[in-house]
Structure formats: C-alpha cells, structure tokens
Design a protein around this motif. Structure first.
Motif, PDB file in Angstrom:
ATOM      1  N   ARG A  55       0.694  -1.681   0.453  1.00 10.62           N
ATOM      2  CA  ARG A  55       0.026  -0.147  -0.096  1.00 10.62           C
ATOM      3  C   ARG A  55       0.475   1.048  -0.292  1.00 10.62           C
ATOM      4  N   THR A  56       1.410   1.448   0.717  1.00 11.33           N
ATOM      5  CA  THR A  56       3.089   2.361   0.858  1.00 11.33           C
ATOM      6  C   THR A  56       3.493   2.286  -0.656  1.00 11.33           C
ATOM      7  N   ALA A  57       3.937   1.357  -1.189  1.00 14.71           N
ATOM      8  CA  ALA A  57       4.614   1.543  -2.509  1.00 14.71           C
ATOM      9  C   ALA A  57       3.395   2.042  -3.834  1.00 14.71           C
ATOM     10  N   ALA A  58       2.209   1.386  -3.179  1.00 10.45           N
ATOM     11  CA  ALA A  58       1.097   2.698  -3.962  1.00 10.45           C
ATOM     12  C   ALA A  58       0.981   3.826  -4.129  1.00 10.45           C
ATOM     13  N   LEU A  59       1.462   4.684  -2.975  1.00 12.84           N
ATOM     14  CA  LEU A  59       1.551   5.694  -2.893  1.00 12.84           C
ATOM     15  C   LEU A  59       1.799   6.669  -3.175  1.00 12.84           C
ATOM     16  N   LEU A  60       3.246   5.580  -3.622  1.00  9.98           N
ATOM     17  CA  LEU A  60       5.119   7.100  -3.292  1.00  9.98           C
ATOM     18  C   LEU A  60       4.814   7.719  -4.283  1.00  9.98           C
ATOM     19  N   ASP A  61       4.973   9.164  -4.906  1.00 10.62           N
ATOM     20  CA  ASP A  61       5.445   9.980  -6.034  1.00 10.62           C
ATOM     21  C   ASP A  61       6.402  11.233  -4.396  1.00 10.62           C
ATOM     22  N   ALA A  62       7.664  11.278  -5.748  1.00  9.12           N
ATOM     23  CA  ALA A  62       8.581  11.775  -5.402  1.00  9.12           C
ATOM     24  C   ALA A  62       8.131  13.301  -5.518  1.00  9.12           C
ATOM     25  N   ARG A  63       6.859  13.755  -6.126  1.00 10.89           N
ATOM     26  CA  ARG A  63       6.759  15.242  -6.343  1.00 10.89           C
ATOM     27  C   ARG A  63       5.963  15.829  -4.893  1.00 10.89           C
ATOM     28  N   SER A  64       6.225  15.361  -4.665  1.00 10.69           N
ATOM     29  CA  SER A  64       6.431  15.696  -2.365  1.00 10.69           C
ATOM     30  C   SER A  64       6.688  15.928  -1.766  1.00 10.69           C
ATOM     31  N   GLU A  65       7.412  17.743  -1.751  1.00 12.43           N
ATOM     32  CA  GLU A  65       8.530  18.030  -1.744  1.00 12.43           C
ATOM     33  C   GLU A  65       8.964  17.781   0.203  1.00 12.43           C
ATOM     34  N   SER A  66       8.202  17.486   0.631  1.00  9.13           N
ATOM     35  CA  SER A  66       8.633  17.294   2.128  1.00  9.13           C
ATOM     36  C   SER A  66       8.039  16.701   3.377  1.00  9.13           C
ATOM     37  N   ALA A  67       8.130  15.536   4.199  1.00  7.65           N
ATOM     38  CA  ALA A  67       7.117  14.918   4.859  1.00  7.65           C
ATOM     39  C   ALA A  67       5.885  16.163   5.270  1.00  7.65           C
ATOM     40  N   GLY A  68       5.405  16.829   5.067  1.00  5.91           N
ATOM     41  CA  GLY A  68       3.745  17.150   5.682  1.00  5.91           C
ATOM     42  C   GLY A  68       2.913  17.364   3.607  1.00  5.91           C
ATOM     43  N   GLU A  69       3.850  17.873   3.354  1.00 12.07           N
ATOM     44  CA  GLU A  69       3.038  17.425   1.800  1.00 12.07           C
ATOM     45  C   GLU A  69       2.931  15.774   1.774  1.00 12.07           C
ATOM     46  N   SER A  70       3.637  14.887   2.009  1.00 11.58           N
ATOM     47  CA  SER A  70       3.499  13.491   1.515  1.00 11.58           C
ATOM     48  C   SER A  70       2.257  13.077   2.698  1.00 11.58           C
ATOM     49  N   GLU A  71       2.409  13.328   3.337  1.00 16.88           N
ATOM     50  CA  GLU A  71       1.447  12.942   4.656  1.00 16.88           C
ATOM     51  C   GLU A  71       0.371  13.406   4.733  1.00 16.88           C
ATOM     52  N   SER A  72      -0.309  14.847   3.865  1.00 20.86           N
ATOM     53  CA  SER A  72      -1.109  15.796   3.734  1.00 20.86           C
ATOM     54  C   SER A  72      -1.467  14.463   2.254  1.00 20.86           C
ATOM     55  N   ARG A  73      -1.165  14.550   1.547  1.00 24.42           N
ATOM     56  CA  ARG A  73      -1.357  13.624  -0.121  1.00 24.42           C
ATOM     57  C   ARG A  73      -2.469  12.097   0.419  1.00 24.42           C
ATOM     58  N   VAL A  74      -1.440  11.860   1.586  1.00 30.04           N
ATOM     59  CA  VAL A  74      -2.461  10.207   1.964  1.00 30.04           C
ATOM     60  C   VAL A  74      -3.441  10.720   2.565  1.00 30.04           C
ATOM     61  N   ILE A  75      -3.895  11.341   2.999  1.00 25.43           N
ATOM     62  CA  ILE A  75      -4.510  11.640   4.264  1.00 25.43           C
ATOM     63  C   ILE A  75      -6.073  12.229   3.114  1.00 25.43           C
ATOM     64  N   LEU A  76      -5.561  13.476   2.294  1.00 22.55           N
ATOM     65  CA  LEU A  76      -6.625  13.370   1.434  1.00 22.55           C
ATOM     66  C   LEU A  76      -6.942  12.483   0.892  1.00 22.55           C
ATOM     67  N   THR A  77      -6.077  11.731  -0.031  1.00 20.42           N
ATOM     68  CA  THR A  77      -6.531  10.531  -0.397  1.00 20.42           C
ATOM     69  C   THR A  77      -7.406  10.004   0.343  1.00 20.42           C
ATOM     70  N   GLN A  78      -7.295   8.974   1.860  1.00 17.97           N
ATOM     71  CA  GLN A  78      -7.968   8.496   2.788  1.00 17.97           C
ATOM     72  C   GLN A  78     -10.217   9.822   2.576  1.00 17.97           C
ATOM     73  N   LEU A  79      -9.125  10.487   2.426  1.00 24.85           N
ATOM     74  CA  LEU A  79     -10.986  10.798   2.982  1.00 24.85           C
ATOM     75  C   LEU A  79     -11.543  11.869   1.755  1.00 24.85           C
ATOM     76  N   GLY A  80     -11.333  10.855   1.130  1.00 23.35           N
ATOM     77  CA  GLY A  80     -12.186  10.590  -0.611  1.00 23.35           C
ATOM     78  C   GLY A  80     -12.452  12.591  -0.888  1.00 23.35           C
ATOM     79  N   LEU A  81     -10.499  13.099  -0.729  1.00 25.52           N
ATOM     80  CA  LEU A  81     -10.263  14.648  -1.296  1.00 25.52           C
ATOM     81  C   LEU A  81      -9.379  14.902  -1.599  1.00 25.52           C
ATOM     82  N   ALA A  82      -8.910  13.469  -2.624  1.00 23.37           N
ATOM     83  CA  ALA A  82      -7.839  13.717  -3.697  1.00 23.37           C
ATOM     84  C   ALA A  82      -7.969  14.914  -4.723  1.00 23.37           C
ATOM     85  N   PRO A  83      -6.171  15.358  -4.334  1.00 22.25           N
ATOM     86  CA  PRO A  83      -6.076  16.251  -5.472  1.00 22.25           C
ATOM     87  C   PRO A  83      -6.449  16.337  -6.639  1.00 22.25           C
TER      88      PRO A  83
END
Length: 315
Positions: free
Chosen positions: A176-204
């Motif tokens: 599951r981790t590998a499927a969500l990886l994206d090098a475009r996120s430039e910080s841990a906060g951006e990465s964690e935000s992206r995962v949470i937004l996806t889980q909330l059904g609010l993926a950008p």
C-alpha cells in the motif's frame, strides 16, 4: 568529535564520569560511551546517528543498521520520538529482541539489501522503504518513501524488494505504501497531507501545480490543486519558509513575499487554503476546512464561466 574518537574519557572512573555528566560537561549516549556536551547533537536524527555509531561496534558481526535507524542514516524523514532504540537486522535463524537500547529484527538479507553509509553496514534505500512500509503508519511510511524517490530510489528497485519479501509480515502494508509514493511531494508534511486527503476522498488533481497569468507569465507554484473546483492547497511547514530564504534575506521578507504570491494567486480567481501539522491531527475539522474551500472555489469557477461574467486574467 565522533563518539568513536573520544579518547579523552579513557581511564575516567564511573564516579568521575557521573560527576562530569551532572555538571553538564559530558553527555552519556549509552553505557560506556560519552560525548563532550558541546559535541552532542541536539537534533534528534543527528543524535540518533551518534547513538548508532556508538552502538554498532558493540554488536556481534553481521548486524546491519535497518528500519528507522537506516532511515536516519539515509536522511529520510523520521520522527524523533521513535528513535529511542538502535534498530538492526540479522540473518535467520534467531528471534527478534529488544535489549540495552537495541531492537534486533531477524529477516533474510540479500547482498543487494546491504550498502555502506559512512563506513557502516546499512540496508539499501529499497530495503529500508520496504521495512518502514511494513512497520510504520501509512502516512509516515509514504513520507519516507517519497523522500527516498527524491534521493534516487528507482521504483523498479522497490518492486524487486517487494517481490522478494513474499510472505513476510506487514507486506500488504508495504505494498500500500509503494502504491502511494510520489516524488513530487517535497516534504514529509506534503506527503502525509496527500495520503490523508486521499483517505478522506478529497484527493487533489495536481501536485506542484504551476499557474500563469493571462499573459503567460509565471505567478506561482502550489503543493496541491483541485482544478475543477478552482482551489489550491498549501502545506505550511517551517521548512517551506526556510526554502524561500535567499542569502541575506530575513524571515519577515520571506513571509512578505509569500503573502504577495498568495494575493496574486487569488487575483487569478482561485481559492487558496493552507494547513499545518496541527490541522492534520484533527481529521474531521481538516476535512471540513478543505470541503468549505472547495465549495468556495466551485462558486468562483461558476461566476467566472457564467455568460456575461467578467473574466479575470489567467481565468
């Protein structure tokens, strides 16, 4: 001064070292290993690196720095409160254990899984991301994996490590981790935000989205965008403003120019929402903030595309 090159403490009695520690002259990293207070790192990751250097020579041959400790040596984002133990992996047979500040994992190690970092045997980036994916919460594992991609980890390498780990405990989480990886996120906060937004059904719809004005001039780049809702999102961490600082620029200047950039983005008819780590810890409130911003952005989009409505530059 490295822990391993501190001979000035050789020959001191335990009582003398205890007195020096009480006086604040030395810091004990672990039993029998001290550093001059001035040489002891304050940053948790740097302090853990010193602990690894002090610990590894005490372990039997074959121990390889792994998991969170390997993450530190690779420069991946890890949380300071998780660094109480030095983590190593040994080949089977045997069983995992925690003792004396060391957490020993037992798992197969292929030759390609082990590299040298500053002369220390450490699991490779691919193996480290695999192990963190098996053992950390998803948001933290993805943040580490995104950083590994930015450091040069190739997706094919990680896929190979995942295939070799069939049947291991925690492998579904690592996948599951590998499927969500994206090098475009430039910080841990951006990465964690992206995962949470996806889980909330609010993926950008977009990451690192660039906006131009009506004349094709660059206005700004933002962490997240929801294009249909004409909404932009930014994770505000301390590192973001550090990156904005040019030589000789004061922090207040960086904040001022960031505010000007934000005004320019809004002038193009976009809604902008910001959040930080504290917001991510309150998921219901965070989700509602994003939904409100998306509703406002959608209303802007309708106004800008309504017949006869004036169009802004860049709309």
């Amino acid at each position: 001064m490295s822990v391993l090159s501190a001979p000035r403490f050789a020959g001191f009695t335990s009582h003398e070292l205890a007195r020096l520690e009480r006086q604040g002259d030395v810091v004990r990293l672990r039993r029998g290993h001290y550093l001059p207070a001035d040489d002891c790192a304050v940053d948790p990751a740097a302090r853990h690196r010193q602990l690894v250097e002090a610990t590894l020579p005490l372990l039997a041959e074959g121990a390889v720095v792994s998991h969170l400790s390997a993450g530190v040596l690779h420069g991946l984002p890890v949380r300071g409160e998780q660094l109480q133990h030095v983590r190593v992996t040994r080949q089977p047979p045997g069983s995992g254990k925690r003792r004396g500040g060391v957490h020993v994992h037992v798992a197969p190690l292929d030759a390609s899984d082990v590299i040298s970092v500053d002369g220390l045997p450490v699991t490779s980036l691919a193996r480290t991301v695999l192990d963190l994916g098996r053992t950390l919460p998803l948001t933290q594992a993805v943040a580490a994996g995104d950083a590994a991609l930015r450091l040069g980890l190739r997706p094919a390498e990680l896929a190979g490590s995942l295939d070799a780990a069939r049947g291991w405990r925690g492998l579904p989480a690592a996948r599951r981790t590998a499927a969500l990886l994206d090098a475009r996120s430039e910080s841990a906060g951006e990465s964690e935000s992206r995962v949470i937004l996806t889980q909330l059904g609010l993926a950008p719809t977009d990451l690192q989205f660039e906006l131009l004005d009506g004349w094709g001039e660059f206005v700004g780049r933002v962490d997240f965008a929801w294009r249909d809702q004409r909404t932009l999102g930014e994770f505000d961490g301390r590192g973001k403003y550090d990156r904005l600082l040019a030589p000789g620029m004061a922090a207040s200047d960086a904040v001022y120019f960031e505010k000007r950039r934000e005004d320019a983005l809004r002038d193009l008819g976009w809604e902008l929402v910001r959040w930080g780590s504290a917001d991510l810890a309150q998921l219901e409130l965070f989700a509602e903030r994003i939904r409100r911003a998306l509703r406002r952005g959608s209303a802007r989009a309708v106004r800008l595309t309504s017949p006869g409505a004036p169009r802004r530059p860049g709309a």
